[in-house]
Design a protein around this motif. Structure first.
Motif, PDB file in Angstrom:
ATOM      1  N   ASN A 116      36.346  38.323  53.825  1.00  0.00           N
ATOM      2  CA  ASN A 116      35.540  37.254  53.511  1.00  0.00           C
ATOM      3  C   ASN A 116      36.309  37.474  52.139  1.00  0.00           C
ATOM      4  O   ASN A 116      35.663  36.826  51.645  1.00  0.00           O
ATOM      5  N   GLY A 117      36.759  37.933  51.347  1.00  0.00           N
ATOM      6  CA  GLY A 117      37.624  38.277  49.662  1.00  0.00           C
ATOM      7  C   GLY A 117      38.768  36.645  49.698  1.00  0.00           C
ATOM      8  O   GLY A 117      38.861  36.607  50.040  1.00  0.00           O
ATOM      9  N   GLU A 118      38.307  36.807  48.221  1.00  0.00           N
ATOM     10  CA  GLU A 118      39.286  35.835  47.397  1.00  0.00           C
ATOM     11  C   GLU A 118      40.345  35.531  48.466  1.00  0.00           C
ATOM     12  O   GLU A 118      41.818  36.674  47.454  1.00  0.00           O
ATOM     13  N   ASN A 119      41.404  34.400  49.144  1.00  0.00           N
ATOM     14  CA  ASN A 119      42.610  34.365  49.362  1.00  0.00           C
ATOM     15  C   ASN A 119      42.728  35.598  50.262  1.00  0.00           C
ATOM     16  O   ASN A 119      44.463  35.126  50.281  1.00  0.00           O
ATOM     17  N   ASP A 137      48.186  40.272  50.914  1.00  0.00           N
ATOM     18  CA  ASP A 137      47.461  40.478  50.501  1.00  0.00           C
ATOM     19  C   ASP A 137      47.112  39.605  49.267  1.00  0.00           C
ATOM     20  O   ASP A 137      47.695  39.243  48.623  1.00  0.00           O
ATOM     21  N   PRO A 138      45.866  39.144  48.803  1.00  0.00           N
ATOM     22  CA  PRO A 138      45.991  38.072  47.639  1.00  0.00           C
ATOM     23  C   PRO A 138      46.919  38.299  45.915  1.00  0.00           C
ATOM     24  O   PRO A 138      47.316  37.427  45.757  1.00  0.00           O
ATOM     25  N   ASP A 139      46.956  39.906  45.810  1.00  0.00           N
ATOM     26  CA  ASP A 139      47.653  40.169  44.363  1.00  0.00           C
ATOM     27  C   ASP A 139      48.583  40.294  44.833  1.00  0.00           C
ATOM     28  O   ASP A 139      50.239  40.212  44.005  1.00  0.00           O
ATOM     29  N   GLN A 140      49.700  40.403  46.098  1.00  0.00           N
ATOM     30  CA  GLN A 140      50.545  40.307  46.509  1.00  0.00           C
ATOM     31  C   GLN A 140      51.362  39.581  47.678  1.00  0.00           C
ATOM     32  O   GLN A 140      51.909  40.220  48.491  1.00  0.00           O
ATOM     33  N   PRO A 141      51.370  38.580  48.051  1.00  0.00           N
ATOM     34  CA  PRO A 141      51.564  38.048  48.870  1.00  0.00           C
ATOM     35  C   PRO A 141      53.663  37.821  49.123  1.00  0.00           C
ATOM     36  O   PRO A 141      53.217  37.696  50.278  1.00  0.00           O
TER      37      PRO A 141
END
Length: 197
Positions: A116-119, A137-141
């Protein structure tokens, strides 16, 4: 006016219910994944070139995973928590290494998984009694996505597909996972495995 308000409220309820159900599904799946300590299963793998592999998978969370492929001289793929390495048993070449943090597998092996973490989650589908979650990974899409298929009642990981930055997809289909299986730490040591060739 009252009927208009009622219709508006009902429409809002209809729109919010799937999201609420989705959040509940993702919370249950996150709890299941976080509850895995060690696990083992046989697997079948579909490769980008159309070939099929099989073998035994071991998981020791967080961070550790091992694919023992079937067949003489077959490779071993190991995550030691920092690197994912391919050890070629038919060669004396150094193992090929890739940072675990630069692969979608990190989403399965993280210490604390919160879908449920953002993005993090790109899509959730319900199909034939299974929940299908596509995450990144929202930091490394740019490193790709992982598409995980879970059975319900009980929740259990059944398969996943990793699509890398080049758009190549590898599928893993699992037999039923056995949990709490004793593991040897050296099974996840890349250097130790390379010495056994």
């Amino acid at each position: 006016m009252t009927q208009r308000l009622l219709r508006t409220a009902l429409a809002a309820l209809m729109l919010s219910t799937p999201a609420m159900a989705q959040n509940a599904d993702l919370a249950a799946i996150s709890d299941y994944l976080n509850g895995i300590d060690t696990a083992e299963a046989t697997f079948r793998q579909g490769n980008p070139d159309g070939s099929i592999s099989s073998g035994v998978l071991k998981i020791d969370r967080p961070g550790l995973m091992r694919f023992d492929y079937a067949g003489p001289g077959a490779p071993v793929v190991i995550s030691d928590g920092w690197w994912v390495a391919v050890v070629d048993r038919a060669s004396n070449a150094e193992p090929q290494r890739y940072p675990l943090s630069a692969t979608p597998l990190k989403l399965l092996l993280s210490d604390n998984i919160d879908l449920n973490g953002e993005n993090m989650v790109r899509a959730v589908e319900e199909r034939d009694g299974h929940t299908i979650v596509t995450a990144q990974d929202p930091d490394q899409p740019e490193i790709g996505t992982i598409r995980m298929v879970f059975s319900a009642e009980p929740v259990e990981l059944r398969e996943w597909a990793v699509t890398n930055e080049a758009g190549q997809t590898t599928f893993i289909v699992l037999d039923t996972l056995a949990y709490g299986v004793p593991m040897e730490r050296r099974d996840f040591a890349i250097e130790w495995e390379a010495l056994q060739r």
